[in-house]
Scaffold this motif. Structure first.
Motif, short mmCIF file in Angstrom:
data_model
loop_
_atom_site.label_atom_id
_atom_site.label_comp_id
_atom_site.label_asym_id
_atom_site.label_seq_id
_atom_site.Cartn_x
_atom_site.Cartn_y
_atom_site.Cartn_z
N GLU A 132 -60.00 -0.55 14.76
CA GLU A 132 -60.21 -1.24 16.02
C GLU A 132 -61.69 -1.36 16.37
OE1 GLU A 132 -59.46 -3.42 18.12
OE2 GLU A 132 -57.74 -2.51 19.15
N CYS A 133 -62.01 -2.35 17.16
CA CYS A 133 -63.36 -2.47 17.70
C CYS A 133 -63.71 -1.20 18.49
CB CYS A 133 -63.46 -3.69 18.61
SG CYS A 133 -65.11 -4.01 19.28
N ASP A 186 -57.85 -7.95 17.79
CA ASP A 186 -59.16 -8.60 17.70
C ASP A 186 -59.64 -8.70 16.26
OD1 ASP A 186 -59.35 -9.18 20.37
OD2 ASP A 186 -60.67 -7.50 20.87
N ILE A 187 -59.29 -7.72 15.44
CA ILE A 187 -59.65 -7.78 14.01
C ILE A 187 -58.99 -8.98 13.36
CG2 ILE A 187 -59.50 -6.58 11.80
CD1 ILE A 187 -61.39 -5.18 13.71
N ILE A 188 -57.69 -9.12 13.56
CA ILE A 188 -56.94 -10.21 12.92
C ILE A 188 -57.39 -11.55 13.46
CG2 ILE A 188 -54.64 -11.20 12.61
CD1 ILE A 188 -53.58 -8.30 12.56
N LYS A 189 -57.66 -11.64 14.75
CA LYS A 189 -58.18 -12.88 15.33
C LYS A 189 -59.50 -13.26 14.68
CE LYS A 189 -58.06 -13.06 19.86
NZ LYS A 189 -58.06 -12.59 21.28
N SER A 190 -60.35 -12.28 14.39
CA SER A 190 -61.62 -12.55 13.74
C SER A 190 -61.42 -13.09 12.33
CB SER A 190 -62.47 -11.27 13.68
OG SER A 190 -62.76 -10.79 14.97
N VAL A 191 -60.49 -12.48 11.60
CA VAL A 191 -60.22 -12.93 10.23
C VAL A 191 -59.66 -14.35 10.23
CG1 VAL A 191 -58.86 -12.46 8.16
CG2 VAL A 191 -59.93 -10.56 9.40
N SER A 248 -70.67 -4.44 18.90
CA SER A 248 -70.65 -5.86 19.24
C SER A 248 -69.45 -6.51 18.58
CB SER A 248 -71.94 -6.54 18.78
OG SER A 248 -71.97 -6.68 17.37
N LEU A 249 -68.93 -7.55 19.21
CA LEU A 249 -67.82 -8.29 18.60
C LEU A 249 -68.26 -8.98 17.32
CD1 LEU A 249 -66.00 -9.74 21.75
CD2 LEU A 249 -65.07 -8.10 20.09
N ALA A 250 -69.51 -9.38 17.24
CA ALA A 250 -70.02 -10.00 16.02
C ALA A 250 -70.00 -9.00 14.86
CB ALA A 250 -71.42 -10.54 16.24
N ALA A 251 -70.40 -7.76 15.11
CA ALA A 251 -70.37 -6.73 14.07
C ALA A 251 -68.94 -6.41 13.65
CB ALA A 251 -71.08 -5.47 14.55
N MET A 252 -68.04 -6.35 14.64
CA MET A 252 -66.63 -6.12 14.34
C MET A 252 -66.10 -7.21 13.42
SD MET A 252 -63.37 -6.67 16.82
CE MET A 252 -63.61 -8.44 16.52
N ALA A 253 -66.41 -8.47 13.75
CA ALA A 253 -65.92 -9.59 12.95
C ALA A 253 -66.50 -9.54 11.54
CB ALA A 253 -66.26 -10.91 13.63
N GLN A 298 -64.60 -13.55 27.25
CA GLN A 298 -63.67 -14.67 27.17
C GLN A 298 -64.31 -15.92 26.58
OE1 GLN A 298 -60.41 -14.07 27.99
NE2 GLN A 298 -61.25 -12.00 28.23
N SER A 299 -65.57 -16.20 26.93
CA SER A 299 -66.16 -17.50 26.58
C SER A 299 -67.29 -17.44 25.56
CB SER A 299 -66.67 -18.19 27.84
OG SER A 299 -67.71 -17.42 28.44
N GLN A 300 -67.93 -16.30 25.40
CA GLN A 300 -69.04 -16.18 24.46
C GLN A 300 -69.00 -14.82 23.75
OE1 GLN A 300 -72.95 -16.68 26.15
NE2 GLN A 300 -73.87 -17.25 24.20
N PRO A 301 -67.91 -14.52 23.06
CA PRO A 301 -67.77 -13.20 22.45
C PRO A 301 -68.85 -12.88 21.41
CG PRO A 301 -65.98 -14.67 21.79
CD PRO A 301 -66.69 -15.33 22.90
N SER A 302 -69.44 -13.89 20.79
CA SER A 302 -70.47 -13.62 19.79
C SER A 302 -71.67 -12.91 20.38
CB SER A 302 -70.91 -14.92 19.12
OG SER A 302 -71.58 -15.77 20.03
N ALA A 303 -71.85 -12.99 21.70
CA ALA A 303 -73.00 -12.37 22.36
C ALA A 303 -72.66 -11.02 22.99
CB ALA A 303 -73.55 -13.30 23.43
N VAL A 304 -71.41 -10.59 22.86
CA VAL A 304 -70.95 -9.39 23.58
C VAL A 304 -71.21 -8.12 22.78
CG1 VAL A 304 -68.88 -8.16 24.37
CG2 VAL A 304 -69.20 -10.58 24.95
N VAL A 305 -71.85 -7.17 23.45
CA VAL A 305 -71.95 -5.81 22.94
C VAL A 305 -71.33 -4.90 23.99
CG1 VAL A 305 -73.46 -3.97 22.13
CG2 VAL A 305 -74.10 -6.36 21.74
N PHE A 306 -70.28 -4.18 23.62
CA PHE A 306 -69.62 -3.31 24.59
C PHE A 306 -70.53 -2.12 24.92
CE2 PHE A 306 -66.07 -5.62 22.72
CZ PHE A 306 -65.44 -6.06 23.87
N PRO A 307 -70.67 -1.77 26.18
CA PRO A 307 -71.58 -0.68 26.57
C PRO A 307 -71.22 0.62 25.86
CG PRO A 307 -70.09 -1.28 28.39
CD PRO A 307 -69.94 -2.33 27.34
#
Length: 230
Positions: A85-86, A158-163, A122-127, A109-118
């Motif tokens: 999981e992320c 979120d992993i599968i959505k990224s794939v 980051s969602l980009a690293a997860m993907a 919701q709209s720009q996940p590529s820029a999101v880093v969870f505190p």
């Protein structure tokens, strides 16, 4: 290349209570989730699997076991931390309806590529890690079992959505358009020229046509005749 079946874990106690479980320990399938995972195992029983690879988290290991219970010759599921999981950091363990009030929520919701969870990932690293892991395992299964090999990756929404977003050629900022339900099945084949998505977020239907793998080739103009069961 081989064909990967992406399976999300069944519903968990956290899912049912609206909690973002993340990587927390002790999050297991609830009764509904066990029934969902068992049904997925039944669906996949018609498909001789070259292997099953799972996220290390308990809910995925439980789901993988339901799949393995219906197979012969696939005794265990290796664990891959790149399918986990992320890391939601400080969001982990909190109620989703509370997280919706966070300033970061609209970007998720709209720009996940820029999101880093505190305090997290980051969602980009997860993907990046999850897509690389699936492609790596896919190449390994093909090398060992041939291009007709079919294997399963048991992971998280979120992993599968990224794939799937990667296979569809979608920017990560669009991946929230994809839905991946508990214990759902999605199917991707990585061809020489491009990936092809053969199913997304399915929870019913005959999969026996996968027993012979998915044949490589160009996409049929007009859609073709579809897959045929053996």
């Amino acid at each position: 290349m081989a064909t990967v079946i992406l399976v999300r874990h069944g519903r968990t106690t956290a899912n049912a209570s609206g909690v973002l479980a993340g990587r927390a320990d002790g999050v297991s399938l609830d009764q509904v989730g066990r029934e969902q995972a068992a049904a997925t195992g039944v669906r996949l029983a018609a498909v001789p699997l070259a292997g099953v690879v799972s996220s290390p988290l308990e809910r995925c290991r439980q789901t993988a076991q339901f799949i393995l219970d219906r197979q012969s010759g696939t005794p265990h599921a290796p664990l891959d931390p790149d399918l986990t999981e992320c890391d939601y950091g400080q969001w982990q363990g909190r109620l989703l309806n509370e997280l919706m009030t966070e300033a970061l929520w609209p970007a998720v919701q709209s720009q996940p590529s820029a999101v880093v969870f505190p305090g997290g990932e980051s969602l980009a690293a997860m993907a990046a890690r999850s897509v690389a892991a699936v492609r790596r395992h896919d190449a390994a299964f093909e090398a060992e079992h041939g291009p007709g090999a079919v294997w399963v990756a048991v992971s998280h929404g979120d992993i599968i959505k990224s794939v799937l977003a990667d296979a569809l050629g979608m920017h990560l900022d669009l991946f929230q358009r994809i839905n991946v339900g508990p214990a759902s099945i999605s199917i991707v084949r990585y061809g020489a020229g491009r990936p092809s998505v053969h199913a997304s977020n399915t929870d019913a239907g005959d999969l026996s046509w996968l027993a012979n793998g998915i044949q490589a080739g160009d996409a049929p103009v007009g859609g073709g005749a579809g897959q045929q069961a053996p």
